[in-house]
Write a protein that holds these residues in place. Structure first.
Motif, PDB file in Angstrom:
ATOM      1  N   MET A 456       0.837  -1.193   0.000  1.00 40.90           N
ATOM      2  CA  MET A 456       0.000   0.000   0.000  1.00 40.90           C
ATOM      3  C   MET A 456       0.877   1.251   0.000  1.00 40.90           C
ATOM      4  O   MET A 456       1.980   1.263   0.542  1.00 40.90           O
ATOM      5  N   ILE A 457       0.360   2.301  -0.635  1.00 42.14           N
ATOM      6  CA  ILE A 457       1.076   3.573  -0.634  1.00 42.14           C
ATOM      7  C   ILE A 457       0.680   4.375   0.596  1.00 42.14           C
ATOM      8  O   ILE A 457      -0.404   4.210   1.157  1.00 42.14           O
ATOM      9  N   GLU A 458       1.593   5.246   1.015  1.00 42.76           N
ATOM     10  CA  GLU A 458       1.402   6.068   2.205  1.00 42.76           C
ATOM     11  C   GLU A 458       1.615   7.531   1.844  1.00 42.76           C
ATOM     12  O   GLU A 458       2.264   7.844   0.835  1.00 42.76           O
ATOM     13  N   PRO A 459       1.089   8.461   2.638  1.00 41.80           N
ATOM     14  CA  PRO A 459       1.351   9.880   2.385  1.00 41.80           C
ATOM     15  C   PRO A 459       2.859  10.152   2.305  1.00 41.80           C
ATOM     16  O   PRO A 459       3.650   9.563   3.032  1.00 41.80           O
ATOM     17  N   ASN A 460       3.224  11.007   1.351  1.00 44.47           N
ATOM     18  CA  ASN A 460       4.616  11.421   1.109  1.00 44.47           C
ATOM     19  C   ASN A 460       5.441  10.370   0.353  1.00 44.47           C
ATOM     20  O   ASN A 460       6.645  10.563   0.175  1.00 44.47           O
ATOM     21  N   ASP A 461       4.819   9.293  -0.084  1.00 37.69           N
ATOM     22  CA  ASP A 461       5.532   8.377  -0.986  1.00 37.69           C
ATOM     23  C   ASP A 461       5.748   9.066  -2.329  1.00 37.69           C
ATOM     24  O   ASP A 461       4.908   9.848  -2.801  1.00 37.69           O
ATOM     25  N   VAL A 462       6.865   8.762  -2.957  1.00 33.79           N
ATOM     26  CA  VAL A 462       7.143   9.248  -4.314  1.00 33.79           C
ATOM     27  C   VAL A 462       6.946   8.080  -5.272  1.00 33.79           C
ATOM     28  O   VAL A 462       7.435   6.973  -5.022  1.00 33.79           O
ATOM     29  N   LEU A 463       6.213   8.313  -6.358  1.00 38.49           N
ATOM     30  CA  LEU A 463       5.918   7.271  -7.335  1.00 38.49           C
ATOM     31  C   LEU A 463       6.671   7.556  -8.625  1.00 38.49           C
ATOM     32  O   LEU A 463       6.559   8.657  -9.185  1.00 38.49           O
ATOM     33  N   VAL A 464       7.420   6.587  -9.097  1.00 39.44           N
ATOM     34  CA  VAL A 464       8.177   6.727 -10.343  1.00 39.44           C
ATOM     35  C   VAL A 464       7.584   5.780 -11.379  1.00 39.44           C
ATOM     36  O   VAL A 464       7.453   4.579 -11.118  1.00 39.44           O
ATOM     37  N   PHE A 475       3.393  12.062  -6.564  1.00 40.49           N
ATOM     38  CA  PHE A 475       3.536  12.276  -5.120  1.00 40.49           C
ATOM     39  C   PHE A 475       2.213  11.943  -4.445  1.00 40.49           C
ATOM     40  O   PHE A 475       1.141  12.309  -4.927  1.00 40.49           O
ATOM     41  N   VAL A 476       2.299  11.222  -3.319  1.00 37.22           N
ATOM     42  CA  VAL A 476       1.094  10.801  -2.599  1.00 37.22           C
ATOM     43  C   VAL A 476       0.753  11.860  -1.543  1.00 37.22           C
ATOM     44  O   VAL A 476       1.554  12.117  -0.633  1.00 37.22           O
ATOM     45  N   PRO A 477      -0.439  12.491  -1.644  1.00 35.39           N
ATOM     46  CA  PRO A 477      -0.815  13.546  -0.693  1.00 35.39           C
ATOM     47  C   PRO A 477      -1.197  12.986   0.672  1.00 35.39           C
ATOM     48  O   PRO A 477      -1.375  11.771   0.841  1.00 35.39           O
ATOM     49  N   ASP A 478      -1.362  13.885   1.612  1.00 41.82           N
ATOM     50  CA  ASP A 478      -1.665  13.474   2.997  1.00 41.82           C
ATOM     51  C   ASP A 478      -3.019  12.767   3.092  1.00 41.82           C
ATOM     52  O   ASP A 478      -3.191  11.825   3.869  1.00 41.82           O
ATOM     53  N   LYS A 479      -3.995  13.222   2.301  1.00 44.63           N
ATOM     54  CA  LYS A 479      -5.349  12.692   2.424  1.00 44.63           C
ATOM     55  C   LYS A 479      -5.611  11.563   1.422  1.00 44.63           C
ATOM     56  O   LYS A 479      -6.650  11.524   0.765  1.00 44.63           O
ATOM     57  N   LEU A 507      12.937  14.952  -2.752  1.00 45.65           N
ATOM     58  CA  LEU A 507      13.142  13.895  -3.740  1.00 45.65           C
ATOM     59  C   LEU A 507      12.171  14.056  -4.905  1.00 45.65           C
ATOM     60  O   LEU A 507      12.562  13.944  -6.076  1.00 45.65           O
ATOM     61  N   PHE A 508      10.909  14.320  -4.590  1.00 43.30           N
ATOM     62  CA  PHE A 508       9.910  14.509  -5.629  1.00 43.30           C
ATOM     63  C   PHE A 508      10.267  15.683  -6.535  1.00 43.30           C
ATOM     64  O   PHE A 508      10.187  15.601  -7.761  1.00 43.30           O
ATOM     65  N   GLN A 509      10.695  16.787  -5.930  1.00 48.43           N
ATOM     66  CA  GLN A 509      11.059  17.963  -6.716  1.00 48.43           C
ATOM     67  C   GLN A 509      12.264  17.685  -7.610  1.00 48.43           C
ATOM     68  O   GLN A 509      12.307  18.113  -8.762  1.00 48.43           O
ATOM     69  N   TYR A 510      13.256  16.947  -7.099  1.00 46.58           N
ATOM     70  CA  TYR A 510      14.430  16.661  -7.924  1.00 46.58           C
ATOM     71  C   TYR A 510      14.068  15.729  -9.081  1.00 46.58           C
ATOM     72  O   TYR A 510      14.430  15.987 -10.236  1.00 46.58           O
ATOM     73  N   LEU A 511      13.346  14.655  -8.783  1.00 48.38           N
ATOM     74  CA  LEU A 511      12.996  13.708  -9.840  1.00 48.38           C
ATOM     75  C   LEU A 511      12.057  14.324 -10.877  1.00 48.38           C
ATOM     76  O   LEU A 511      12.026  13.887 -12.028  1.00 48.38           O
ATOM     77  N   SER A 512      11.319  15.364 -10.490  1.00 55.29           N
ATOM     78  CA  SER A 512      10.422  16.053 -11.423  1.00 55.29           C
ATOM     79  C   SER A 512      11.150  17.110 -12.242  1.00 55.29           C
ATOM     80  O   SER A 512      10.581  17.650 -13.202  1.00 55.29           O
ATOM     81  N   SER A 513      12.390  17.415 -11.879  1.00 51.31           N
ATOM     82  CA  SER A 513      13.171  18.426 -12.597  1.00 51.31           C
ATOM     83  C   SER A 513      13.678  17.854 -13.916  1.00 51.31           C
ATOM     84  O   SER A 513      13.606  16.644 -14.175  1.00 51.31           O
ATOM     85  N   ASP A 514      14.215  18.709 -14.759  1.00 50.04           N
ATOM     86  CA  ASP A 514      14.766  18.254 -16.039  1.00 50.04           C
ATOM     87  C   ASP A 514      15.888  17.253 -15.828  1.00 50.04           C
ATOM     88  O   ASP A 514      16.014  16.279 -16.578  1.00 50.04           O
ATOM     89  N   TYR A 515      16.721  17.477 -14.804  1.00 52.83           N
ATOM     90  CA  TYR A 515      17.824  16.560 -14.534  1.00 52.83           C
ATOM     91  C   TYR A 515      17.292  15.190 -14.114  1.00 52.83           C
ATOM     92  O   TYR A 515      17.745  14.151 -14.596  1.00 52.83           O
ATOM     93  N   GLY A 516      16.325  15.199 -13.195  1.00 50.45           N
ATOM     94  CA  GLY A 516      15.769  13.927 -12.728  1.00 50.45           C
ATOM     95  C   GLY A 516      15.062  13.167 -13.835  1.00 50.45           C
ATOM     96  O   GLY A 516      15.233  11.949 -13.991  1.00 50.45           O
ATOM     97  N   VAL A 552      14.633  24.514   0.838  1.00 51.30           N
ATOM     98  CA  VAL A 552      14.400  25.213  -0.430  1.00 51.30           C
ATOM     99  C   VAL A 552      13.466  24.396  -1.325  1.00 51.30           C
ATOM    100  O   VAL A 552      12.530  24.928  -1.940  1.00 51.30           O
ATOM    101  N   MET A 553      13.703  23.102  -1.370  1.00 49.65           N
ATOM    102  CA  MET A 553      12.863  22.230  -2.183  1.00 49.65           C
ATOM    103  C   MET A 553      11.447  22.148  -1.625  1.00 49.65           C
ATOM    104  O   MET A 553      10.469  22.070  -2.382  1.00 49.65           O
ATOM    105  N   ALA A 554      11.302  22.167  -0.306  1.00 49.79           N
ATOM    106  CA  ALA A 554       9.976  22.119   0.314  1.00 49.79           C
ATOM    107  C   ALA A 554       9.175  23.368  -0.020  1.00 49.79           C
ATOM    108  O   ALA A 554       7.965  23.303  -0.273  1.00 49.79           O
ATOM    109  N   ILE A 555       9.862  24.531  -0.035  1.00 49.57           N
ATOM    110  CA  ILE A 555       9.179  25.778  -0.399  1.00 49.57           C
ATOM    111  C   ILE A 555       8.704  25.711  -1.845  1.00 49.57           C
ATOM    112  O   ILE A 555       7.568  26.083  -2.168  1.00 49.57           O
ATOM    113  N   ALA A 556       9.562  25.223  -2.740  1.00 50.35           N
ATOM    114  CA  ALA A 556       9.184  25.083  -4.146  1.00 50.35           C
ATOM    115  C   ALA A 556       8.011  24.116  -4.294  1.00 50.35           C
ATOM    116  O   ALA A 556       7.117  24.327  -5.128  1.00 50.35           O
TER     117      ALA A 556
END
Length: 587
Positions: A456-464, A475-479, A507-516, A552-556
């Motif tokens: 099962m997935i949980e809040p804050n899991d990253v899905l690739v 990204f899996v939201p809290d709700k 992690l989600f922000q990096y993997l969603s970037s052009d580099y990731g 910084v990534m959390a703010i973005a």
């Protein structure tokens, strides 16, 4: 194709009421008949002033080319077409006797006709030039097995002893016709090289200085090679490339030049893995060259070139990426032509002059990739260098050091199940990658429920995404709620509980970037459908971020959520504007 030959063929095609394949065979037979007669190498029966029947043509060509079977188009006389036949031969003979055309012109025309056929194929000239160009100048005996092996053979010097084996009667005729038109000696043997090889010397399969060929691509041959008395095939493979390459190795004491499907380079099925491990560990793999896409017209398969050499002395393997624009001439949206072949050969044969074009890899480095032989894994592109430069500014870690990776297994809906689960797929990713929308509802019985709860997935899991749209990230939201699952298209990344070098949002922000995204897509394998393996994902190098960088990534991350909410509001307003406009005009 020579203009005069093309005009004659275009004119005559309307006179013969024949299927395309019959017409191509007939034209090729007429070429041979006229060329042999004008070379004064024919029996007295070859008289152009004599009315020729289809039987006469068949008998003459069959005798000259030493064919075991009659031409298909000449298996019966066709009196109604004899006038057209004699007119075609007379005009062709006039062109030849007037020195307007040569045997080479006729050979080019035959290859072009077969290349446009629905039932046949030819090997593009550029690939023949490349394959033969990789042979050493001292090569005296060359074996060119499989269908259209003669296309390579005809590019070899006249003094070279060349043999081809093919199990196609049509290919035997094509090869012998080309040999006659070019006046090049070529031994053509009709047999299945895998099932019944005929070239035997001193109690074993004859070994040639080199072997060049393009075996059938994407063919399953399991069962065809059972009981091989020559002990060529230690592996049991589903796909044919392993068997074809083993056969070519068995008949070579030098280089083996073989065009293979790109899929073969990265497939890891048991037999293929064992074969690649064997040629790497025995240091027989000399090099791999990636080629442009869309080089073949008869099959939608992209190819690369594998160079084997059982007598090589280098301990490393050369990888070259020739799939770039520098070696590609686009013919259409799907078809390309290899260009700058001589430059390609210069780079491969003189790698010390081209440090950025060739990469040498040891057998240990290749083993670390699971014997993936795709040059893209070793040769760095401009984007690879940009990524390296970016990562050099951070401490880095393998992804598996920062997260636990869970690959969901398939769970089947059961109407009689007693527990409900929600399964999310790629269609549930919104504009910024958050899971949204209605999931698929699954009813599972007790046994399957137990297995489902482990993934099962949980809040804050990253899905690739690991199948198809590789490069997308969720990204899996809290709700998310209870009993939520990700389907098999995803890998679930869950940041380790005590990890201080990465947070889920970072992690989600990096993997969603052009580099990731670039990293994920460059690790993908596959031709029709991309796949990202767990092993490759685990070994992916990512930045290990400190606390300030994670903030910084959390703010973005939060800003992206806010922007998406604004977009959602604007989209609803747009819909409302259209609705109100319709209501006003309906009044």
């Amino acid at each position: 194709m020579h203009t005069s030959i093309k005009q004659l063929i275009d004119y005559s095609s309307g006179l013969f009421s024949l299927e395309q394949e019959e017409f191509i065979e007939l034209v090729s037979a007429c070429f041979v008949y006229v060329y042999i007669f004008n070379q004064d190498k024919s029996p007295q029966a070859f008289q152009l002033d004599k009315k020729l029947t289809f039987n006469d043509l068949n008998s003459s060509v069959k005798t000259v080319l030493h064919l075991s079977a009659p031409l298909k188009v000449c298996r019966k006389n066709r009196p109604e077409l004899e006038y057209a036949l004699n007119e075609f031969i007379a005009k062709l003979a006039l062109l030849f006797q007037s020195n307007v055309i040569s045997g080479k012109d006729l050979s080019v025309a035959v290859k072009e006709l077969y290349g446009k056929s629905r039932e046949h194929f030819v090997i593009p000239n550029e690939l023949c030039q490349l394959g033969v160009g990789l042979l050493r100048s001292s090569t005296q005996q060359v074996y060119c097995p499989f269908e259209k092996g003669c296309d390579f053979a005809l590019y070899l010097p006249e003094q070279t002893e060349v043999v081809t084996e093919t199990n196609s009667k049509d290919d035997v005729f094509y090869a012998k016709a080309q040999s006659a038109l070019l006046n090049k000696p070529l031994q053509v043997i009709e047999t299945d090289p895998l099932k019944n090889p005929t070239l035997i010397e001193d109690g074993q399969l004859k070994k040639f200085d080199a072997v060049v060929g393009m075996p059938p691509l994407g063919i399953r041959v399991k069962g065809k090679v059972n009981g091989d008395i020559w002990c060529r095939f230690p592996e049991d493979s589903l796909m044919g490339e392993v068997y074809y390459l083993r056969h070519m190795l068995a008949q070579s004491k030098g280089r083996v030049i073989c065009f293979v499907s790109n899929a073969f380079l990265f497939r890891t099925a048991a037999g293929e893995y064992q074969f690649k491990e064997d040629i790497v560990e025995n240091e027989w793999l000399e090099g791999v060259i990636a080629l442009p896409r869309g080089l073949l017209t008869h099959i939608s398969v992209d190819i690369s070139l594998v160079i084997l050499n059982s007598s090589k002395t280098s301990l490393s393997v050369k990888f070259m990426d020739a799939s770039s624009e520098a070696f590609t001439r686009k013919l259409s949206k799907t078809l390309s032509q290899l260009c700058n072949v001589q430059q390609l050969l210069d780079i491969y044969n003189n790698p010390h002059n081209y440090d950025d074009e060739i990469v040498y890899s040891s057998k240990y480095e290749i083993a670390d990739t699971g014997y993936n032989l795709s040059p893209a894994r070793y040769v760095k592109s401009e984007d690879d260098r940009k990524l390296d430069e970016f990562l050099s500014g951070f401490k880095t870690a393998k992804l598996c050091e920062l997260v636990d990776i869970i690959r969901p297994q398939s769970v089947q809906h059961n109407e009689e199940g007693n527990e409900t689960f929600k399964e999310y797929g790629i269609n549930n990713l919104d504009g910024i990658g958050y899971l949204a929308g209605n999931p698929r509802l699954l009813m599972l019985d007790r046994q399957k429920s137990k297995r489902a709860k482990k993934q099962m997935i949980e809040p804050n899991d990253v899905l690739v995404v690991c199948r198809g749209a590789v490069g997308r990230v969720g990204f899996v939201p809290d709700k998310i709620g209870d009993n939520a699952l990700a389907n098999q298209a995803f890998a679930i990344l869950r940041v380790k509980p005590l990890c201080r070098r990465m947070s889920p949002k970072a992690l989600f922000q990096y993997l969603s970037s052009d580099y990731g995204k670039y990293q994920l897509s460059s690790l993908a394998t596959g031709t029709t459908s991309l796949m990202l393996s767990s092993k490759d994902l685990s070994s992916m190098i990512v930045p290990a971020l400190n606390k300030a960088q994670q903030e910084v990534m959390a703010i973005a991350h939060q800003q992206a959520i806010d922007k998406q909410k604004s977009i959602d509001i604007l989209q609803k307003e747009l819909v409302e504007l259209r609705t109100q406009a319709i209501k006003k005009i309906a009044v």
